[in-house]
Scaffold this motif. Structure first.
Motif, mmCIF file in Angstrom:
data_model
loop_
_atom_site.group_PDB
_atom_site.id
_atom_site.type_symbol
_atom_site.label_atom_id
_atom_site.label_comp_id
_atom_site.label_asym_id
_atom_site.label_seq_id
_atom_site.Cartn_x
_atom_site.Cartn_y
_atom_site.Cartn_z
ATOM 1 N N ARG A 145 22.386 20.900 42.272
ATOM 2 C CA ARG A 145 23.525 21.736 41.898
ATOM 3 C C ARG A 145 24.611 21.707 42.972
ATOM 4 O O ARG A 145 25.812 21.792 42.668
ATOM 5 N N GLU A 146 24.209 21.571 44.230
ATOM 6 C CA GLU A 146 25.155 21.695 45.338
ATOM 7 C C GLU A 146 25.809 20.381 45.751
ATOM 8 O O GLU A 146 26.880 20.377 46.359
ATOM 9 N N MET A 147 25.177 19.244 45.450
ATOM 10 C CA MET A 147 25.704 17.977 45.948
ATOM 11 C C MET A 147 25.201 16.809 45.105
ATOM 12 O O MET A 147 24.250 16.951 44.326
ATOM 13 N N ASP A 148 25.835 15.668 45.291
ATOM 14 C CA ASP A 148 25.428 14.445 44.601
ATOM 15 C C ASP A 148 24.738 13.453 45.532
ATOM 16 O O ASP A 148 23.909 12.663 45.087
ATOM 17 N N ASN A 149 25.076 13.485 46.815
ATOM 18 C CA ASN A 149 24.595 12.480 47.758
ATOM 19 C C ASN A 149 23.250 12.902 48.372
ATOM 20 O O ASN A 149 23.140 13.149 49.564
ATOM 21 N N TYR A 150 22.237 13.003 47.506
ATOM 22 C CA TYR A 150 20.919 13.436 47.980
ATOM 23 C C TYR A 150 19.846 12.435 47.579
ATOM 24 O O TYR A 150 19.990 11.687 46.606
ATOM 25 N N LEU A 151 18.770 12.449 48.324
ATOM 26 C CA LEU A 151 17.555 11.688 48.023
ATOM 27 C C LEU A 151 16.391 12.659 48.071
ATOM 28 O O LEU A 151 16.112 13.241 49.119
ATOM 29 N N ILE A 152 15.756 12.877 46.939
ATOM 30 C CA ILE A 152 14.568 13.728 46.883
ATOM 31 C C ILE A 152 13.348 12.823 46.808
ATOM 32 O O ILE A 152 13.236 11.997 45.897
ATOM 33 N N ILE A 153 12.461 12.951 47.775
ATOM 34 C CA ILE A 153 11.248 12.142 47.834
ATOM 35 C C ILE A 153 10.060 13.016 47.460
ATOM 36 O O ILE A 153 9.681 13.909 48.222
ATOM 37 N N ARG A 154 9.494 12.778 46.291
ATOM 38 C CA ARG A 154 8.259 13.473 45.916
ATOM 39 C C ARG A 154 7.077 12.702 46.474
ATOM 40 O O ARG A 154 6.988 11.475 46.327
ATOM 41 N N THR A 155 6.151 13.416 47.066
ATOM 42 C CA THR A 155 4.975 12.789 47.654
ATOM 43 C C THR A 155 3.759 13.670 47.396
ATOM 44 O O THR A 155 3.856 14.702 46.726
ATOM 45 N N SER A 156 2.598 13.273 47.920
ATOM 46 C CA SER A 156 1.376 14.011 47.592
ATOM 47 C C SER A 156 0.304 13.837 48.653
ATOM 48 O O SER A 156 0.253 12.822 49.357
ATOM 49 N N TRP A 157 -0.552 14.826 48.747
ATOM 50 C CA TRP A 157 -1.804 14.790 49.512
ATOM 51 C C TRP A 157 -1.599 14.242 50.936
ATOM 52 O O TRP A 157 -2.262 13.300 51.366
ATOM 53 N N LEU A 158 -0.692 14.864 51.678
ATOM 54 C CA LEU A 158 -0.329 14.342 52.989
ATOM 55 C C LEU A 158 -1.433 14.546 54.030
ATOM 56 O O LEU A 158 -2.070 15.581 54.082
ATOM 57 N N PHE A 159 -1.617 13.533 54.853
ATOM 58 C CA PHE A 159 -2.450 13.662 56.052
ATOM 59 C C PHE A 159 -1.747 12.935 57.185
ATOM 60 O O PHE A 159 -1.079 11.926 56.985
ATOM 61 N N GLY A 160 -1.853 13.493 58.389
ATOM 62 C CA GLY A 160 -1.183 12.905 59.541
ATOM 63 C C GLY A 160 -1.768 13.425 60.835
ATOM 64 O O GLY A 160 -2.586 14.343 60.850
ATOM 65 N N ARG A 161 -1.298 12.869 61.933
ATOM 66 C CA ARG A 161 -1.904 13.131 63.239
ATOM 67 C C ARG A 161 -1.471 14.444 63.866
ATOM 68 O O ARG A 161 -2.054 14.879 64.857
ATOM 69 N N HIS A 162 -0.461 15.096 63.322
ATOM 70 C CA HIS A 162 0.140 16.219 64.041
ATOM 71 C C HIS A 162 0.087 17.528 63.265
ATOM 72 O O HIS A 162 0.983 18.354 63.398
ATOM 73 N N LYS A 164 -2.568 20.360 60.535
ATOM 74 C CA LYS A 164 -3.741 20.643 59.719
ATOM 75 C C LYS A 164 -3.634 19.895 58.388
ATOM 76 O O LYS A 164 -2.588 19.896 57.755
ATOM 77 N N ASN A 165 -4.729 19.249 57.991
ATOM 78 C CA ASN A 165 -4.714 18.515 56.733
ATOM 79 C C ASN A 165 -6.130 18.403 56.181
ATOM 80 O O ASN A 165 -7.105 18.749 56.845
ATOM 81 N N PHE A 166 -6.240 17.915 54.963
ATOM 82 C CA PHE A 166 -7.512 17.822 54.259
ATOM 83 C C PHE A 166 -8.535 16.996 55.048
ATOM 84 O O PHE A 166 -9.715 17.374 55.138
ATOM 85 N N VAL A 167 -8.105 15.891 55.627
ATOM 86 C CA VAL A 167 -9.035 15.016 56.343
ATOM 87 C C VAL A 167 -9.680 15.753 57.503
ATOM 88 O O VAL A 167 -10.912 15.743 57.664
ATOM 89 N N GLU A 168 -8.875 16.426 58.309
ATOM 90 C CA GLU A 168 -9.426 17.131 59.466
ATOM 91 C C GLU A 168 -10.273 18.326 59.047
ATOM 92 O O GLU A 168 -11.287 18.644 59.690
ATOM 93 N N TYR A 222 -12.795 14.335 45.914
ATOM 94 C CA TYR A 222 -14.157 13.966 46.312
ATOM 95 C C TYR A 222 -14.217 12.516 46.783
ATOM 96 O O TYR A 222 -14.818 12.211 47.830
ATOM 97 N N GLU A 223 -13.602 11.619 46.035
ATOM 98 C CA GLU A 223 -13.606 10.203 46.430
ATOM 99 C C GLU A 223 -12.871 10.002 47.750
ATOM 100 O O GLU A 223 -13.289 9.176 48.585
ATOM 101 N N PHE A 224 -11.806 10.747 47.944
ATOM 102 C CA PHE A 224 -11.077 10.687 49.214
ATOM 103 C C PHE A 224 -11.981 11.139 50.353
ATOM 104 O O PHE A 224 -12.108 10.460 51.386
ATOM 105 N N ALA A 225 -12.662 12.261 50.172
ATOM 106 C CA ALA A 225 -13.537 12.789 51.217
ATOM 107 C C ALA A 225 -14.703 11.855 51.525
ATOM 108 O O ALA A 225 -15.118 11.716 52.685
ATOM 109 N N ARG A 226 -15.250 11.222 50.489
ATOM 110 C CA ARG A 226 -16.379 10.304 50.687
ATOM 111 C C ARG A 226 -16.011 9.119 51.584
ATOM 112 O O ARG A 226 -16.890 8.483 52.188
ATOM 113 N N ALA A 227 -14.726 8.830 51.682
ATOM 114 C CA ALA A 227 -14.278 7.703 52.500
ATOM 115 C C ALA A 227 -14.422 7.970 53.993
ATOM 116 O O ALA A 227 -14.394 7.036 54.791
#
Length: 278
Positions: A145-162, A164-168, A222-227
């Motif tokens: 609504r506010e602008m045209d020059n945007y990039l929206i990135i949809r993502t999922s199930w994030l895990f990273g080093r920095h 709290k996440n599902f893996v840890e 479950y399959e993710f965790a089994r890895a």
């Protein structure tokens, strides 16, 4: 198609990263080494006047917003905070970006969908089934609504080093429990935050719009965790009730850019870099 990590810095001379203290924000800071970093202690993004003043003072030509309230069950307990941070604040940021002529990159979620389909492309109509998804959808709508020059990135199930996440969480439980129950009837795509940050550098140069970005490969929790945990056992969502309803299928299909590597390969790199982390 992949761009070098420094390529964007050559096009955008003044980059601002909001949410720089978070899991994704840390990796974005590594990919955009010259960027100005802004954490929640530096700016309350739910304060419209403060957001406008901060961005007008910084005069960025690219703003990357990685700030969000991502506790899915917590959003059910505190919808006011969820909609303020995930819904209203992106609109404030977009309005300020529009005023200074900056491009905005913002992250959204697979949870804007209801899970009634096995996979979702960028043009599919969102139908969130929990407060978190609804608040993130409002953020998308306010930006558009506010602008045209945007990039929206949809993502999922994030895990990273920095952060709290599902893996840890599962690794910790695996060390302290004989078995851990993990749901097998919720299916999606795990995504490594460093891969997402690198891909962001490429997408920064793409036409405006919505992009789905995840690591390749589909699995259940479950399959993710089994890895990475040998003592997980499958259960249903009914056996493991949570405050927020989760979509059964939240597989995001990327139709606009080159795919990322498989999540198993990304997970192996992640585990190798965090093996000594408690």
């Amino acid at each position: 198609m992949a761009a070098a990590e420094g390529a964007v810095a050559m096009t955008f001379s003044n980059i601002l990263i909001l949410g720089a203290g978070g899991m994704l924000g840390h990796d974005l800071a590594a990919v955009f080494p010259g960027a100005r970093l802004c954490g929640h202690k530096d700016l309350d993004i739910t304060d419209e006047a403060a957001v406008k003043a901060y961005i007008l003072d910084a005069k960025p030509d690219l703003v990357i917003n990685a700030a969000a309230y991502t506790d899915v069950d917590g959003c059910e307990d505190d919808p006011g905070r969820a909609f303020a941070v995930n819904g209203d604040a992106p609109g404030y940021i977009a309005a300020a970006c529009h005023e200074v002529g900056a491009r905005l990159i913002h992250y959204s979620t697979d949870y804007v969908f209801d899970g009634s389909k096995t996979e979702y492309v960028e043009s599919d109509e969102p139908r969130p089934i929990n407060v978190y998804g609804a608040s993130k959808l409002l953020g998308e709508q306010n930006i558009a609504r506010e602008m045209d020059n945007y990039l929206i990135i949809r993502t999922s199930w994030l895990f990273g080093r920095h952060g709290k996440n599902f893996v840890e969480t599962i690794r910790h439980l695996s060390r302290t429990n004989e078995t851990i129950r993990v749901v097998t009837d919720q299916v999606g795509k795990p995504t490594y935050t460093m891969d997402l940050a690198r891909k962001t550098a490429e997408i920064a140069e793409c036409p405006p719009g919505i992009y789905h970005v995840t690591n390749d490969g589909v699995c259940s929790w479950y399959e993710f965790a089994r890895a990475f945990a040998p003592n997980v056992v499958p259960c249903s969502s009914d056996e493991f009730p949570r405050k927020a309803k989760r979509p059964a299928y939240s597989v995001l299909v990327n139709t606009k850019t080159s795919p990322l590597r498989h999540w198993k390969e990304a997970l192996e790199e992640y585990l190798n870099t965090t093996v000594n982390v408690p």
